[in-house]
Design an enzyme around this catalytic site. Structure first.
Site, PDB file in Angstrom:
ATOM      1  N   ASN A  70      19.804  27.108  69.853  1.00 29.13           N
ATOM      2  CA  ASN A  70      19.559  26.373  68.710  1.00 29.13           C
ATOM      3  C   ASN A  70      18.668  25.615  68.851  1.00 29.13           C
ATOM      4  O   ASN A  70      17.921  25.006  67.888  1.00 29.13           O
ATOM      5  CB  ASN A  70      20.766  26.094  68.000  1.00 29.13           C
ATOM      6  N   ASP A  88      18.408  19.457  79.487  1.00 32.47           N
ATOM      7  CA  ASP A  88      16.969  19.715  78.715  1.00 32.47           C
ATOM      8  C   ASP A  88      17.065  21.326  79.020  1.00 32.47           C
ATOM      9  O   ASP A  88      17.017  21.758  80.177  1.00 32.47           O
ATOM     10  CB  ASP A  88      16.052  18.939  79.628  1.00 32.47           C
ATOM     11  N   VAL A  89      17.156  22.062  78.242  1.00 35.25           N
ATOM     12  CA  VAL A  89      17.263  23.412  78.022  1.00 35.25           C
ATOM     13  C   VAL A  89      15.797  23.997  78.378  1.00 35.25           C
ATOM     14  O   VAL A  89      15.717  25.447  78.560  1.00 35.25           O
ATOM     15  CB  VAL A  89      18.073  23.951  76.980  1.00 35.25           C
ATOM     16  N   ASP A 106      22.999  19.176  74.567  1.00 33.97           N
ATOM     17  CA  ASP A 106      21.792  18.687  73.870  1.00 33.97           C
ATOM     18  C   ASP A 106      20.916  17.720  74.818  1.00 33.97           C
ATOM     19  O   ASP A 106      21.720  17.258  75.602  1.00 33.97           O
ATOM     20  CB  ASP A 106      22.154  17.684  72.588  1.00 33.97           C
ATOM     21  N   TYR A 162       4.258  26.195  66.597  1.00 35.96           N
ATOM     22  CA  TYR A 162       5.635  26.384  66.144  1.00 35.96           C
ATOM     23  C   TYR A 162       5.674  27.989  65.556  1.00 35.96           C
ATOM     24  O   TYR A 162       6.647  28.533  66.046  1.00 35.96           O
ATOM     25  CB  TYR A 162       5.965  25.603  65.258  1.00 35.96           C
ATOM     26  N   SER A 164      13.035  31.287  62.546  1.00 31.45           N
ATOM     27  CA  SER A 164      12.724  30.285  61.438  1.00 31.45           C
ATOM     28  C   SER A 164      11.875  31.396  60.447  1.00 31.45           C
ATOM     29  O   SER A 164      11.233  32.508  61.052  1.00 31.45           O
ATOM     30  CB  SER A 164      11.606  29.250  61.916  1.00 31.45           C
TER      31      SER A 164
HETATM   32  N1  LIG Z   1      15.354  21.620  59.831  1.00 26.71           N
HETATM   33  C1  LIG Z   1      14.433  22.759  59.514  1.00 26.71           C
HETATM   34  O1  LIG Z   1      13.827  22.592  58.451  1.00 26.71           O
HETATM   35  C2  LIG Z   1      14.289  24.024  60.435  1.00 26.71           C
HETATM   36  C3  LIG Z   1      13.881  25.071  59.578  1.00 26.71           C
HETATM   37  C4  LIG Z   1      13.914  26.433  60.444  1.00 26.71           C
HETATM   38  C5  LIG Z   1      14.076  26.506  61.599  1.00 26.71           C
HETATM   39  N2  LIG Z   1      14.549  25.218  62.163  1.00 26.71           N
HETATM   40  C6  LIG Z   1      15.213  25.472  63.604  1.00 26.71           C
HETATM   41  O2  LIG Z   1      16.702  25.063  63.403  1.00 26.71           O
HETATM   42  C7  LIG Z   1      17.037  24.761  64.886  1.00 26.71           C
HETATM   43  C8  LIG Z   1      17.932  23.361  64.943  1.00 26.71           C
HETATM   44  O3  LIG Z   1      17.155  22.404  64.213  1.00 26.71           O
HETATM   45  P1  LIG Z   1      17.515  21.214  63.233  1.00 26.71           P
HETATM   46  O4  LIG Z   1      16.895  21.363  61.924  1.00 26.71           O
HETATM   47  O5  LIG Z   1      19.076  21.059  63.142  1.00 26.71           O
HETATM   48  O6  LIG Z   1      16.854  19.854  63.988  1.00 26.71           O
HETATM   49  P2  LIG Z   1      17.412  18.741  64.724  1.00 26.71           P
HETATM   50  O7  LIG Z   1      16.199  18.031  65.250  1.00 26.71           O
HETATM   51  O8  LIG Z   1      18.454  18.067  63.835  1.00 26.71           O
HETATM   52  O9  LIG Z   1      18.189  19.561  66.060  1.00 26.71           O
HETATM   53  C9  LIG Z   1      17.629  19.945  67.013  1.00 26.71           C
HETATM   54  C10 LIG Z   1      18.360  19.663  68.294  1.00 26.71           C
HETATM   55  O10 LIG Z   1      17.609  20.321  69.453  1.00 26.71           O
HETATM   56  C11 LIG Z   1      17.473  19.291  70.476  1.00 26.71           C
HETATM   57  N3  LIG Z   1      16.552  19.622  71.416  1.00 26.71           N
HETATM   58  C12 LIG Z   1      15.153  19.512  71.192  1.00 26.71           C
HETATM   59  N4  LIG Z   1      14.568  20.001  72.411  1.00 26.71           N
HETATM   60  C13 LIG Z   1      15.658  20.263  73.503  1.00 26.71           C
HETATM   61  C14 LIG Z   1      15.630  20.372  74.695  1.00 26.71           C
HETATM   62  N5  LIG Z   1      14.472  20.777  75.409  1.00 26.71           N
HETATM   63  N6  LIG Z   1      16.634  20.502  75.367  1.00 26.71           N
HETATM   64  C15 LIG Z   1      17.866  20.210  74.616  1.00 26.71           C
HETATM   65  N7  LIG Z   1      17.965  19.804  73.334  1.00 26.71           N
HETATM   66  C16 LIG Z   1      16.954  19.953  72.658  1.00 26.71           C
HETATM   67  C17 LIG Z   1      17.141  17.930  69.706  1.00 26.71           C
HETATM   68  O11 LIG Z   1      17.714  17.136  70.669  1.00 26.71           O
HETATM   69  C18 LIG Z   1      18.013  18.099  68.584  1.00 26.71           C
HETATM   70  O12 LIG Z   1      19.341  17.526  68.567  1.00 26.71           O
HETATM   71  C19 LIG Z   1      15.734  24.338  65.698  1.00 26.71           C
HETATM   72  O13 LIG Z   1      15.482  25.493  66.288  1.00 26.71           O
HETATM   73  C20 LIG Z   1      14.597  24.608  64.414  1.00 26.71           C
HETATM   74  O14 LIG Z   1      13.393  24.889  64.909  1.00 26.71           O
HETATM   75  C21 LIG Z   1      14.789  23.979  61.496  1.00 26.71           C
END
Ligand SMILES: NC(=O)c1ccc[n+]([C@@H]2O[C@H](COP(=O)([O-])OP(=O)(O)OC[C@H]3O[C@@H](n4cnc5c(N)ncnc54)[C@H](O)[C@@H]3O)[C@@H](O)[C@H]2O)c1
Length: 252
Positions: A88, A61-62, A38, A153, A140
């Site tokens: 993810n 940073d991915v 992460d 998005y 999503s």
């Molecule tokens: N929470 C929701 O309602 C929801 C709904 C649909 C899809 N999603 C998707 O689910 C996935 C997980 O999200 P979540 O809900 O656990 O959110 P979250 O914010 O808790 O986790 C996302 C993680 O991605 C990391 N991240 C972001 N950019 C990064 C980068 N450039 N390099 C490395 N790490 C990076 C962040 O630091 C964070 O820890 C995401 O892809 C998000 O788009 C979330």
């Protein structure tokens, strides 16, 4: 403790977030060896209570190829390679197109679509050489639906889904499956940040729950379970698919 992933080496991105943590916990409880990554330093806390042969963590940073290289180097040194990838990491800027700056567009497309491309691209040569591998990306409902104020998005998650489908075709004959999950709203910091940005978070919360036919949002474990299903052997004839985990949202 199960054994469904015994000895399987898996990289998980966005591992410090809500869904990522649940995926890592699920994989470890089924015997996988996990490289958790992460951009947030707190990713290191995932290793507490485990040995280095079970989990290694790395801040990276991915969206940057050099950082992706560091992740795979660590997985190679620690476990000798990678059998599975859970791509993810992601984030949202919630704005309609006319309010989205060029920089905001680039950052969301890069974080959600380019990161998946870079992570999968780096995994594939090794999987091709071995003739097996499994990749799951977190998409999503925004991959398949136009949702209000989600210009960048929706575009980024739509691109992710198309890359899943496209790569599934190229690698299906090589023992490599590539799928995605399509969650509705999930109870994670991501959702909390979104609600905090609304003028009336309580009204927003009620509206979001009502938009899901099941009348609630998901717990991260419910999304993680779908990711583990697609990643593992129980999904052996499934590739190029997005499994919706949305309480019926996209069935309307
Ligand atoms: N929470 C929701 O309602 C929801 C709904 C649909 C899809 N999603 C998707 O689910 C996935 C997980 O999200 P979540 O809900 O656990 O959110 P979250 O914010 O808790 O986790 C996302 C993680 O991605 C990391 N991240 C972001 N950019 C990064 C980068 N450039 N390099 C490395 N790490 C990076 C962040 O630091 C964070 O820890 C995401 O892809 C998000 O788009 C979330």
């Amino acid at each position: 403790m199960g054994t469904a992933f015994e000895g399987t080496r898996v990289i998980v991105t966005g591992a410090a977030g809500g869904v990522g943590r649940a995926v890592v916990r699920g994989l470890l409880s089924e015997g996988a060896r996990v490289c958790a990554t992460d951009i947030t330093p707190s990713v290191a806390s995932l290793a507490t209570g485990y040995s280095a042969s079970e989990i290694v963590t790395i801040e990276a940073d991915v969206t940057k190829a050099a950082d992706v290289e560091r992740i795979y180097a660590l997985a190679g040194e620690s476990f000798g390679g990678v059998d599975g990838l859970v791509s993810n990491a992601g984030y949202i800027i919630s704005k309609p197109a006319h309010d989205t700056s060029e920089e905001e567009w680039d950052s969301v497309l890069t974080a959600n679509a380019k990161s998946f491309f870079l992570m999968a691209k780096r995994a594939l040569p090794e999987m091709l050489a071995r003739g097996s591998g499994s990749i799951v990306a977190t998409g999503s409902i925004s991959s398949v639906l136009g949702l209000p104020a989600q210009a960048a998005y929706c575009a980024s998650k739509g691109a992710l889904l198309q890359l899943v489908r496209q790569m599934a075709i190229d690698y299906a004959g090589h023992g490599i499956r590539i799928n995605a999950v399509g969650p509705g709203s999930i109870d994670t910091p991501f959702l909390q940040r979104y609600l905090d940005g609304l003028a009336d978070p309580a009204a927003g919360m009620a509206e979001i729950k009502a938009a899901h036919p099941m009348g609630r949002w998901a717990q991260p474990e419910e999304v993680a379970d779908a990711i583990l299903f697609l990643l593992g052997g129980k999904a052996s004839f499934i590739t190029g698919q997005m499994l919706m985990v949305d309480g019926g949202y996209s069935a309307r």
